[in-house]
Design an enzyme around this catalytic site. Structure first.
Site, PDB file in Angstrom:
ATOM      1  N   ASP A  67      30.334  16.899  51.967  1.00  0.00           N
ATOM      2  CA  ASP A  67      29.807  15.509  51.883  1.00  0.00           C
ATOM      3  C   ASP A  67      30.814  14.701  52.781  1.00  0.00           C
ATOM      4  O   ASP A  67      31.690  15.019  52.993  1.00  0.00           O
ATOM      5  CB  ASP A  67      29.506  15.148  50.554  1.00  0.00           C
ATOM      6  CG  ASP A  67      30.749  15.638  49.639  1.00  0.00           C
ATOM      7  OD1 ASP A  67      31.664  15.897  49.926  1.00  0.00           O
ATOM      8  OD2 ASP A  67      30.527  15.566  48.424  1.00  0.00           O
ATOM      9  N   ASN A 136      29.455  14.493  35.399  1.00  0.00           N
ATOM     10  CA  ASN A 136      28.219  14.499  34.874  1.00  0.00           C
ATOM     11  C   ASN A 136      27.460  15.925  35.488  1.00  0.00           C
ATOM     12  O   ASN A 136      26.193  15.898  35.484  1.00  0.00           O
ATOM     13  CB  ASN A 136      27.193  13.158  35.285  1.00  0.00           C
ATOM     14  CG  ASN A 136      27.319  13.165  36.811  1.00  0.00           C
ATOM     15  OD1 ASN A 136      28.078  14.076  37.499  1.00  0.00           O
ATOM     16  ND2 ASN A 136      26.771  12.117  37.364  1.00  0.00           N
ATOM     17  N   HIS A 138      27.616  16.777  38.602  1.00  0.00           N
ATOM     18  CA  HIS A 138      27.421  16.917  39.903  1.00  0.00           C
ATOM     19  C   HIS A 138      28.061  17.962  40.677  1.00  0.00           C
ATOM     20  O   HIS A 138      29.283  18.305  40.434  1.00  0.00           O
ATOM     21  CB  HIS A 138      27.317  15.474  40.446  1.00  0.00           C
ATOM     22  CG  HIS A 138      28.589  14.743  40.705  1.00  0.00           C
ATOM     23  ND1 HIS A 138      28.878  13.734  40.483  1.00  0.00           N
ATOM     24  CD2 HIS A 138      29.689  15.363  41.231  1.00  0.00           C
ATOM     25  CE1 HIS A 138      30.297  13.352  40.874  1.00  0.00           C
ATOM     26  NE2 HIS A 138      30.694  14.259  41.102  1.00  0.00           N
ATOM     27  N   GLU A 143      23.674  14.369  42.509  1.00  0.00           N
ATOM     28  CA  GLU A 143      23.770  13.595  41.024  1.00  0.00           C
ATOM     29  C   GLU A 143      22.573  14.175  40.078  1.00  0.00           C
ATOM     30  O   GLU A 143      21.763  14.880  40.408  1.00  0.00           O
ATOM     31  CB  GLU A 143      23.748  12.214  41.218  1.00  0.00           C
ATOM     32  CG  GLU A 143      24.894  11.601  42.069  1.00  0.00           C
ATOM     33  CD  GLU A 143      26.206  11.472  41.253  1.00  0.00           C
ATOM     34  OE1 GLU A 143      26.107  11.996  40.044  1.00  0.00           O
ATOM     35  OE2 GLU A 143      27.297  11.345  41.759  1.00  0.00           O
TER      36      GLU A 143
HETATM   37  C1  F6R Z   1      33.864  16.677  46.728  1.00  0.00           C
HETATM   38  C2  F6R Z   1      32.583  16.436  45.993  1.00  0.00           C
HETATM   39  C3  F6R Z   1      32.489  16.188  44.463  1.00  0.00           C
HETATM   40  C4  F6R Z   1      33.653  16.661  43.621  1.00  0.00           C
HETATM   41  C5  F6R Z   1      33.572  16.150  42.273  1.00  0.00           C
HETATM   42  C6  F6R Z   1      34.866  16.615  41.365  1.00  0.00           C
HETATM   43  O1  F6R Z   1      33.481  16.889  48.066  1.00  0.00           O
HETATM   44  O2  F6R Z   1      31.747  16.573  46.463  1.00  0.00           O
HETATM   45  O3  F6R Z   1      31.314  16.704  43.869  1.00  0.00           O
HETATM   46  O4  F6R Z   1      34.003  17.804  43.689  1.00  0.00           O
HETATM   47  O5  F6R Z   1      33.358  14.908  41.939  1.00  0.00           O
HETATM   48  O6  F6R Z   1      35.762  15.592  41.723  1.00  0.00           O
HETATM   49  P1  F6R Z   1      37.302  15.827  41.070  1.00  0.00           P
HETATM   50  O7  F6R Z   1      37.723  17.163  41.788  1.00  0.00           O
HETATM   51  O8  F6R Z   1      38.103  14.838  41.951  1.00  0.00           O
HETATM   52  O9  F6R Z   1      37.307  15.820  39.739  1.00  0.00           O
END
Ligand code: F6R
Length: 243
Positions: A67, A136, A138, A143
C-alpha cells in the site's frame, strides 16, 4: 496453517527473516510482497544483517508493496516508499527499479490501481507475501467490511486513522485522506503468506483471525482459506491461544 511461537519481537523477527531468506535462496528471482508498519521492521533489520554478512543476495529479487498513501511523494518521510527505502532497500543490493509501491502521486485512482494490478500480474504473481496485522484485523488498508474479491483499490482513511496519523505531520490538513492498497484478492493470490504479529495488544484479534468465523468484519480471517500461511507471533500475541 503453521503457527510458530517466538519468545519476543526479536525472536519473531529472526524466525520471519529465516523464512524470507529461505525463499530468496530457493528462488533467487522471487517476487516478495512487502509490508510497512512496526511489525516487519525487525525482520528487515535481520535481513540487512545477513546481507551484510554475505549470506543473502537480493540482486534478482523483485518486490511489490501492499500500500501507499495517495498524495504523498516518494521523498515524503511519511510515505511507504520512503519507509521501504530507509528500512530495507537502501541497505541491500536489490535493484530499486524492481521494487514496486503503488504510485501515491497518481491523482487518477482508477489508473493508479489498474497500473498496480498490471505490475503484479507482469511479475507473475507474488511468491511470498509478508503481512502485519491491524488491531481490527485489517491487512494492507483493507479495513473491516472490505470486500474479499477486490484487487488494488483506493480507500478513504477512517477518522480514527487520520487522528492517529496526525502526530507524524505538521498539521492535520497534511494527513492523507486516502490510500491505495492491494485488495484481499491480490493478497490471497500470493503463493505463500507470512504474517508477523507481536504484542499483547494483538492477542484478541489474532485469536479471532485464526479461530473465529471467516467474515469481512475481520479481513484477515480470510487467511484461514489460503493453503500456505505461516504465522510467526510472539508469546504475548499468542497469549489467548492454547498451543
Ligand atoms: C502496512 C500495512 C498495515 C500494517 C498493520 C499493522 O503496509 O499494510 O496493514 O501491517 O497496520 O501495523 P503494525 O505492524 O505497525 O502494527
Amino acid at each position: 496453517m503453521v503457527i510458530y511461537k517466538a519468545k519476543d519481537y526479536q525472536d519473531m523477527s529472526r524466525k520471519a527473516a529465516n523464512i524470507i531468506s529461505a525463499q530468496i535462496i530457493m528462488k533467487p528471482n522471487c517476487v516478495l510482497g512487502l509490508a510497512t508498519g512496526s511489525s516487519p521492521v525487525g525482520t528487515y533489520k535481520q535481513l540487512i544483517e545477513w546481507y551484510k554478512k554475505g549470506d543473502l543476495d537480493f540482486s534478482q529479487v523483485t518486490s511489490v508493496n501492499l500500500d501507499e498513501y495517495k498524495g504523498l511523494s516518494p521523498e515524503n518521510d511519511q510515505s511507504y516508499r520512503y519507509f521501504m527505502n530507509t528500512n530495507l532497500f537502501d541497505h541491500v543490493n536489490i535493484d530499486k527499479t524492481r521494487t514496486f509501491v503503488p504510485d501515491g502521486l497518481e491523482a487518477d485512482s482508477a489508473k493508479a490501481c489498474n497500473d498496480y494490478n498490471a505490475v503484479i500480474r507482469k511479475q507473475g504473481g507474488v511468491d511470498l507475501q509478508l503481512l502485519g496485522l491491524g488491531h481490527n484485523g485489517h491487512i494492507g488498508f483493507n479495513e473491516p467490511g472490505a470486500a474479499f474479491e477486490k484487487e488494488t483499490h483506493c480507500v478513504d482513511l477512517t477518522e480514527s486513522t487520520i487522528e492517529a496519523n496526525k502526530r507524524f505531520f505538521e498539521s492535520e490538513d497534511d494527513v492523507p485522506r486516502q490510500a491505495y492498497t492491494m485488495g484481499i484478492k491480490n493478497i490471497m493470490q500470493a503463493k505463500k503468506i507470512l504474517v508477523v504479529v507481536s504484542g499483547e495488544d494483538k492477542a484478541d484479534i489474532l485469536k479471532e483471525v485464526l479461530y473465529g468465523p471467516i467474515t469481512p468484519k475481520v479481513p484477515a480471517s480470510i487467511l484461514q482459506l489460503h493453503n500456505d500461511v505461516t504465522i510467526v507471533a510472539d508469546e504475548a500475541a499468542l497469549s489467548k491461544i492454547d498451543m
